[in-house]
Design an enzyme around this catalytic site. Structure first.
Site, PDB file in Angstrom:
ATOM      1  N   GLU A  41      -8.877  -1.915   6.217  1.00 25.82           N
ATOM      2  CA  GLU A  41      -7.742  -1.998   7.122  1.00 25.82           C
ATOM      3  C   GLU A  41      -8.230  -2.217   8.561  1.00 25.82           C
ATOM      4  O   GLU A  41      -7.580  -2.873   9.361  1.00 25.82           O
ATOM      5  CB  GLU A  41      -6.910  -0.725   7.037  1.00 25.82           C
ATOM      6  N   GLN A  46       0.847  -1.205   0.000  1.00 22.11           N
ATOM      7  CA  GLN A  46       0.000   0.000   0.000  1.00 22.11           C
ATOM      8  C   GLN A  46       0.874   1.244   0.000  1.00 22.11           C
ATOM      9  O   GLN A  46       1.662   1.452   0.921  1.00 22.11           O
ATOM     10  CB  GLN A  46      -0.904  -0.021   1.233  1.00 22.11           C
TER      11      GLN A  46
END
Lengths: 387, 313
Positions: A245, A126
């Site tokens: 997340e 990410q």
């Protein structure tokens, strides 16, 4: 509240338990922990889990998932935990990035990327945080400029990127329009980490190893097919990723293979009485993390989106782990700092920022959950390039 | 497995809130400190059917609401005693009292030796000692007056009748219910602090917009949520994982003590000088926090048991 498994869920649990019992010899030795250095045994284990339908269980079946709910995912996590076995290697890819691709990707992007990610053949990272934008992630400066004949040219720098050194692809947040307020001119790109102009530099941490990285982008050329979601709508895409997340934060304890008793085990028969209350407090907090995760997953299973309060569990976990390692080393003496406990102490200092610093989490949760008035934000409604 | 509250539980909570709201329990708690008759909401408990709760979770949810309003209902002692008696309903000593306890014609308290500062003992009809002895005739000397909304008694008795109960189980139920009552108070204290932080202005801004205040209150939320999760775990373990009940109950107790301690102190400090006045409710929660951590062995005994359970598990 229904605290027992329904009949179908009990059957599912039994099936998972049996598969793990039959296949446990194929699992890598040791816990994956937060960061893995020798990834290949864990990659092979992820593939085996994926082929048995134990990875990406919430993904739609057409992309290799099982089309099941978070509750089945929780069953798998708890059975892995019970068996003392690690889960998938690419937690971030499977848990955050792929679901974001599923939510916002084109059918071409999904067909191309999801199965190799699920199987562990292609690891993802990410690429959001930057040297000048962490908590204030909408303030990123990496620029993506559209070419005359289509396509994009990217320049900038990302940092704190876990797994960039292993990754085949990264999900990158870039600024595509600096003339509008900061949240509006952003776009998310899928970046091949092998593209010309992408340079990954390991960043050695206080643990001594380099688990995360700096990533430099120097005239990286991407086609239009690299855009995930709509151009200038990257904040929506990034928020999807952030929401997923939170799933990871909730189940982190199980995923990294930590037991609430992990700080007690080394002190069996040698706990000095004066450390007992401090150890108790650590155990209590570790248990709280576990069951707070169960609660949040139950909400998700009932159709709710995980809220920012998921971050509270991470604050508790990091805080408890630091105190736990301190209790252990106090009982065992200075040489205990040289091994896993010193490492863990160092690693937790990094995790304090990962997934949001304590401060930004407390601010967000205070405003969204407790409804406290927002901080004054001086950059609101002002064009990014005029800040 | 569903670890969140469902419609039945939400309904119960709403009905308890409604029933308790009929009495100004906070004012009663304060006035009792000046010698007024303390409130006692046992009759509300009987009317609501809370004297006979199916499963520990329901008792936990009711006691959270009682704690939130510092409402003395007698249920902390009563539900502990009932939980200890219920598995032995056929024993003559138990059969003689249990129906009356369940329908609320009798009220019970639960003592653990040395039977000092026993919650809800004053005025109780039945005493269950160490989860295994029924006592019908006893005296309960009112103990302490620091928090009049949590009646305590030093208990003495001549004889009781053993029924073979499980002392450890009763202890764990008592810890869980005390933790529930403490969490309710912690949530009540947080709620008034948050409300004040939204209204009160300083330097041209609501004080809740300052991180120094916001982070303190969110930290209270964190400890409260930890305690709540552990209370659900204890409720789950009591029925589904008996071998973990001791760990879960003592962990919940430990966490709830931490939560109410921080919540009460933050509540006071966020209110500034106002929080330190007699007329404000903050000190009532503060008193509850100081007292709670001393009861039933105290927080430290719970911590000792948490470690013991992990080592023996």
């Amino acid at each position: 509240m229904d605290l027992s498994d329904s009949a179908p869920l009990a059957a599912y649990r039994a099936k998972i338990r049996q598969w793990l019992a039959e296949n446990r010899d194929h699992a890598p030795i040791g816990k994956p922990g937060l960061h893995v250095t020798d990834i290949e045994p864990f990659r092979a284990w992820q593939k085996l889990l994926a082929q048995a339908g134990l990875v990406g269980v919430t993904w739609p079946a057409e992309y290799g998932g099982q089309g099941l709910g978070m509750i089945e995912q929780a069953v798998i996590n708890s059975e892995l935990h019970r068996a003392g076995l690690p889960g998938a290697l690419d937690i971030i890819g499977v848990g955050n990035l792929a679901p974001t691709v599923i939510a916002h990707g084109t059918s071409w992007q999904k067909d191309r990327h999801l199965r190799p990610l699920l199987q562990g053949d292609e690891i993802w990272c990410q690429l959001f945080s930057e040297p000048a934008a962490g908590s204030d992630v909408a303030g990123i400066r990496t620029r993506a400029i559209r070419g005359e004949g289509g396509g994009w040219r990217l320049n900038g720098q990302k940092v704190w990127t876990t797994n960039a050194q292993h990754a085949a692809f990264g999900l990158l947040l870039a600024r595509t329009d600096p003339s509008v307020p900061k949240h509006r001119g952003l776009t998310v790109f899928i970046v091949p980490m092998t593209a010309a102009g992408v340079e990954v530099r390991p960043l050695r941490q206080l643990t001594g190893i380099a688990a995360f990285n700096e990533v430099f982008l120097d005239d990286v050329m991407l086609g239009d097919e690299a855009v995930l979601g709509s151009v200038d709508d990257g904040w929506t895409v990034a928020m999807t990723c952030l929401m997923y997340e939170r799933f990871n934060l909730l189940t982190m304890l199980d995923q990294i293979g930590w037991q609430p008793s992990m700080f007690a085990e080394p002190l069996r028969h040698k706990l000095p009485p004066h450390l007992e209350q401090r150890l108790a407090s650590v155990i209590v907090d570790m248990l709280a993390v576990r069951y707070s995760g169960h609660r949040a997953l139950s909400k998700v299973a009932n159709g709710e989106v995980p809220g920012p309060e998921a971050g509270l569990g991470k604050i508790t976990l990091v805080d408890a782990a630091i105190r736990g390692a301190q209790v252990v080393t106090e009982a065992l003496g200075p040489s205990a700092l040289d091994g896993e406990w010193g490492y863990l102490l160092a690693e937790m200092q990094g995790l304090r920022s990962g997934g949001g610093t304590d401060e930004i989490l407390l601010t967000t949760i205070g405003e969204r959950v407790l409804g406290l008035p927002a901080e004054p934000r001086l950059d609101k409604e002002r064009a990014f390039n005029e800040l | 497995m569903n670890f969140e509250l469902g419609p039945d539980e939400e309904l119960l909570i709403a009905s308890v809130r409604e029933a308790l709201s009929r009495t100004d329990t906070m004012a009663a708690a304060r006035n009792a400190l000046d010698g007024a008759q303390p409130a006692h909401l046992w009759q509300e408990a009987v009317r609501g059917g809370w004297t006979d709760m199916p499963g520990l979770l329901y008792g936990v949810l009711v006691l959270i609401e009682c704690g939130r309003r510092l409402a003395p209902t007698g249920l902390l002692g009563h539900l502990t005693a009932v939980a200890a008696l219920r598995p032995h309903a056929d024993h003559p000593a138990v059969a003689a009292v249990l129906p009356g306890l369940l329908d609320g014609t009798l009220r019970a308290a639960a003592a653990f030796t040395p039977a000092t500062a026993v919650p809800d003992a004053p005025g109780a009809d039945v005493l269950v000692v160490d989860g295994g002895v029924v006592v019908r005739e006893f005296t309960a000397q009112r103990a302490g007056g620091y928090d009049q909304s949590l009646p305590l008694g030093d208990v003495s008795w001549e004889r009781g009748e053993g029924f073979g109960g499980d002392a450890g189980f009763a202890w764990n139920v008592a810890q869980t219910l005390l933790a529930a009552q403490a969490l309710g108070a912690a949530e009540g204290a947080l709620a008034i602090a948050v409300e004040y932080a939204k209204q009160r202005k300083a330097f041209g801004r609501a004080i809740g917009s300052f991180q120094a205040i916001k982070h303190q209150l969110t930290e209270v939320l964190r400890l409260n949520e930890n305690a709540r999760s552990l209370l659900y775990y204890a409720s789950y373990a009591a029925e589904n994982e008996p071998s973990e009940f001791g760990l879960a109950a003592n962990a919940a107790r430990f966490a709830a003590d931490q939560a109410i301690d921080l919540a009460a102190r933050r509540c006071l400090s966020v209110h500034g000088g106002l929080g330190a006045t007699w007329e404000h409710d903050a000190h009532l929660y503060f008193r509850r926090a100081q007292l709670t951590r001393l009861l039933l062995g105290g927080q430290a005994a719970a911590g000792e048991k948490v470690v013991g359970h992990v080592f023996s598990g």
